[in-house]
Write an enzyme that holds these catalytic residues in place. Structure first.
Site, PDB file in Angstrom:
ATOM      1  N   LYS A 219      14.557 -30.582  12.718  1.00 23.49           N
ATOM      2  CA  LYS A 219      15.462 -29.751  13.512  1.00 23.49           C
ATOM      3  C   LYS A 219      16.731 -30.541  13.835  1.00 23.49           C
ATOM      4  O   LYS A 219      16.678 -31.566  14.505  1.00 23.49           O
ATOM      5  CB  LYS A 219      14.776 -29.305  14.806  1.00 23.49           C
ATOM      6  CG  LYS A 219      15.690 -28.555  15.784  1.00 23.49           C
ATOM      7  CD  LYS A 219      14.981 -28.307  17.108  1.00 23.49           C
ATOM      8  CE  LYS A 219      15.951 -27.818  18.175  1.00 23.49           C
ATOM      9  NZ  LYS A 219      15.293 -27.662  19.503  1.00 23.49           N
ATOM     10  N   ASP A 224      22.897 -28.370  22.117  1.00 18.90           N
ATOM     11  CA  ASP A 224      22.326 -27.061  22.464  1.00 18.90           C
ATOM     12  C   ASP A 224      22.783 -26.639  23.848  1.00 18.90           C
ATOM     13  O   ASP A 224      22.291 -27.141  24.860  1.00 18.90           O
ATOM     14  CB  ASP A 224      20.801 -27.123  22.406  1.00 18.90           C
ATOM     15  CG  ASP A 224      20.157 -25.778  22.730  1.00 18.90           C
ATOM     16  OD1 ASP A 224      20.859 -24.758  22.634  1.00 18.90           O
ATOM     17  OD2 ASP A 224      18.957 -25.762  23.053  1.00 18.90           O
ATOM     18  N   LYS A 231      21.972 -22.820  29.307  1.00 17.98           N
ATOM     19  CA  LYS A 231      21.183 -23.746  30.107  1.00 17.98           C
ATOM     20  C   LYS A 231      21.927 -24.093  31.391  1.00 17.98           C
ATOM     21  O   LYS A 231      23.160 -23.972  31.482  1.00 17.98           O
ATOM     22  CB  LYS A 231      20.951 -25.056  29.321  1.00 17.98           C
ATOM     23  CG  LYS A 231      20.082 -24.934  28.091  1.00 17.98           C
ATOM     24  CD  LYS A 231      19.972 -26.293  27.392  1.00 17.98           C
ATOM     25  CE  LYS A 231      19.145 -26.215  26.124  1.00 17.98           C
ATOM     26  NZ  LYS A 231      17.706 -26.084  26.405  1.00 17.98           N
ATOM     27  N   ASP A 242      18.986 -33.053  20.846  1.00 11.60           N
ATOM     28  CA  ASP A 242      18.270 -31.924  20.257  1.00 11.60           C
ATOM     29  C   ASP A 242      18.253 -31.985  18.729  1.00 11.60           C
ATOM     30  O   ASP A 242      17.676 -31.120  18.081  1.00 11.60           O
ATOM     31  CB  ASP A 242      18.863 -30.594  20.729  1.00 11.60           C
ATOM     32  CG  ASP A 242      17.806 -29.502  20.835  1.00 11.60           C
ATOM     33  OD1 ASP A 242      16.614 -29.847  20.922  1.00 11.60           O
ATOM     34  OD2 ASP A 242      18.165 -28.315  20.824  1.00 11.60           O
ATOM     35  N   ASP A 301      18.119 -19.499  23.665  1.00 13.53           N
ATOM     36  CA  ASP A 301      17.800 -20.912  23.868  1.00 13.53           C
ATOM     37  C   ASP A 301      16.532 -21.313  23.120  1.00 13.53           C
ATOM     38  O   ASP A 301      16.114 -22.468  23.186  1.00 13.53           O
ATOM     39  CB  ASP A 301      17.648 -21.203  25.366  1.00 13.53           C
ATOM     40  CG  ASP A 301      17.694 -22.691  25.684  1.00 13.53           C
ATOM     41  OD1 ASP A 301      18.217 -23.449  24.846  1.00 13.53           O
ATOM     42  OD2 ASP A 301      17.204 -23.093  26.755  1.00 13.53           O
ATOM     43  N   GLU A 303      16.411 -21.475  19.894  1.00 10.38           N
ATOM     44  CA  GLU A 303      17.126 -21.456  18.620  1.00 10.38           C
ATOM     45  C   GLU A 303      16.518 -22.377  17.579  1.00 10.38           C
ATOM     46  O   GLU A 303      16.659 -22.160  16.376  1.00 10.38           O
ATOM     47  CB  GLU A 303      18.604 -21.818  18.846  1.00 10.38           C
ATOM     48  CG  GLU A 303      18.940 -23.300  18.898  1.00 10.38           C
ATOM     49  CD  GLU A 303      18.239 -24.066  20.018  1.00 10.38           C
ATOM     50  OE1 GLU A 303      17.990 -25.271  19.823  1.00 10.38           O
ATOM     51  OE2 GLU A 303      17.946 -23.485  21.073  1.00 10.38           O
ATOM     52  N   ARG A 305      13.474 -22.987  16.617  1.00  8.79           N
ATOM     53  CA  ARG A 305      12.451 -22.383  15.748  1.00  8.79           C
ATOM     54  C   ARG A 305      13.078 -21.430  14.732  1.00  8.79           C
ATOM     55  O   ARG A 305      12.515 -21.185  13.670  1.00  8.79           O
ATOM     56  CB  ARG A 305      11.403 -21.676  16.594  1.00  8.79           C
ATOM     57  CG  ARG A 305      11.873 -20.476  17.371  1.00  8.79           C
ATOM     58  CD  ARG A 305      10.962 -20.128  18.525  1.00  8.79           C
ATOM     59  NE  ARG A 305      11.022 -21.146  19.571  1.00  8.79           N
ATOM     60  CZ  ARG A 305      10.309 -21.116  20.692  1.00  8.79           C
ATOM     61  NH1 ARG A 305       9.465 -20.119  20.908  1.00  8.79           N
ATOM     62  NH2 ARG A 305      10.429 -22.068  21.596  1.00  8.79           N
TER      63      ARG A 305
END
Length: 451
Positions: A219, A224, A231, A242, A301, A303, A305
């Site tokens: 990933k 993010d 967030k 991230d 949020d 995102e 996956r």
């Protein structure tokens, strides 16, 4: 070779490592033993005692490993000892040299300060090349995760992969921006389209095409914000990390190629920034994934996956023998197991057992969690095949793993690792900041299978 590792013939000072039970029998110089007795040194965990020579100069150190002989205790040494070159002596656990070397790490990119020049001569019989290879891989991971997002976006993640490809003679293909739609990667495009830095899919291949296929997916969310489901400031402060899944996948790829394992390696990194703009994807949107599975967006949020789904679908198309994904995916994993113990998900019992064995041996912990099928109901959608966010807030790490599982069907074995990629505080050999998690255990497992 890593600067923390000195040549075998380098002049060095001893660090005598002892446990309380083994202190009496430790092969210490008599003068050092008398000095230790006068200082009431007993080998207590983490205790360090400088030992003077007859001329008053430093002759070495005594270091306590504690009653359990904790190998990674030696990782605290580089920050406590004087600059110089050292060797570990005594009944030293095999991982102590690695812990020492990893404990020398400092992220110096943005600070002007003198480096502490501390190096270790590998213990007799140790594989110096293997030690250097591991230190290099962990350093790569830490440096990537520690670099802030203004200097590490999707293009810079690509640069890191390109450097590895050039070094090891691997092939690299990158699909950027709107070309993702043309090549059928709609979820990667949707997540990254609002950023000024274009999303991309990085695809590295190396090794004999006829060898067993091992595919890594990482990933690569360079930053993010949470998207439109933004967030809080507290939740956003560490989001430069991230892309920790991509960093760890790159680190393991380095180890595989440097070892020359007999595998056909493929490394896939969907690299994006989850930003906010007029064209950002929205809660309630529905996208058709590469696999054809339609996905309702329950939360922007969640995102990670989404981009992994398209990458996993691509990886699965060639039915690899082993498919591994790394992702800083859920806060629920941290609630369940904390920052030091990443959850591992697989239906392959033999793989899980082998991985647990190597994780223990390498002091690279993880914990198997269940792919509990009844929880799939939590990610049902009334208008699409699946929702990207679980209803009710329960079992968040499990439902994320179940979401990813929907996009894997042909791989012989699949392993999902929900890592944190960060040390909230300093521990021996593990400085605060970006961290490599699970890749040393996986390196040992892959070497056992494909060495």
């Amino acid at each position: 070779m890593s600067q923390s590792i000195a040549p075998a013939d380098a002049t060095s000072l001893p660090i005598w490592c002892v446990t309380p039970d083994g202190f009496a029998a430790a092969p210490l110089p008599e003068a050092a033993r008398r000095f230790a007795d006068s200082a009431k040194f007993t080998g207590e965990a983490g205790k360090l005692l400088p030992v003077p020579g007859a001329d008053g100069a430093l002759a070495g150190y005594l270091f306590g490993l504690g009653p359990d002989g904790e190998a990674f205790a030696a990782g605290s040494l580089p920050t406590q000892i004087a600059p110089g070159t050292y060797r570990l002596e005594g009944d030293v656990p095999a991982l102590s040299a690695l812990a020492f070397a990893l404990g020398t790490y400092r992220f110096e990119r943005y600070r002007s300060r003198p480096a502490r020049e501390v190096a270790l001569v590998p213990p007799t019989g140790a594989d110096a090349q293997a030690l250097a290879r591991t230190v290099e891989a962990v350093t790569l991971v830490r440096d990537l995760v520690n670099t802030p997002a203004n200097d590490l976006g999707p293009a810079e993640i690509e640069d890191a992969a390109r450097a590895l490809a050039a070094r090891f003679g691997a092939e690299l293909n990158v699909i950027v921006g709107d070309a993702l739609l043309e090549e059928n990667f709609p979820l990667i495009h949707a997540v990254g389209r609002a950023a000024t830095r274009a999303p991309r899919l990085i695809d590295l291949t190396w090794g004999d095409p006829d060898a067993p296929k091992v595919t890594l997916v990482g990933k690569g969310v360079a930053f993010d914000t949470g998207g439109l489901d933004i967030k809080t400031s507290a939740g956003m402060i560490l989001m430069k990390k991230d892309m920790g899944g991509a960093a760890n996948a790159l680190g393991l790829a380095l180890m595989i190629m440097a070892r020359g394992l007999k595998v056909r390696l493929r490394l896939l990194i969907p690299a994006v920034e989850n930003a906010i703009a007029g064209n950002a994807f929205r809660p309630g949107d529905v996208f058709r994934s590469r696999k054809g599975v339609t996905v309702e967006i329950g939360n922007t949020d969640a995102e990670g996956r989404l981009i992994l789904a398209d990458a996993l679908a691509l990886a699965d198309e060639e039915s690899p023998e082993l498919l591994i994904d790394f992702a800083t995916l859920t806060g629920a994993a941290r609630v369940a197991l904390g920052p030091q113990l990443p959850p591992a998900y697989t239906d392959d019992d033999a793989l899980a057992a082998d991985l647990a064995r190597h994780a223990k041996a390498e002091s690279d912990p993880l914990w198997r969690m269940p792919l509990w099928q009844p929880y799939t109901a939590m990610i049902d959608s009334k208008i699409a095949d699946i929702n990207n966010a679980g209803a009710g807030g329960f079992a968040g790490s499990i439902t994320a793993a179940l979401f990813l599982k929907r996009f894997v069907g042909s791989a012989k074995s699949w392993l999902h690792l929900d890592i944190y990629a960060w040390n909230p505080s300093t521990r021996p050999g593990r400085p605060e900041g970006g961290e490599a998690q699970t890749i040393r255990a996986l390196d040992a497992l892959l070497a056992e299978r494909y060495g």
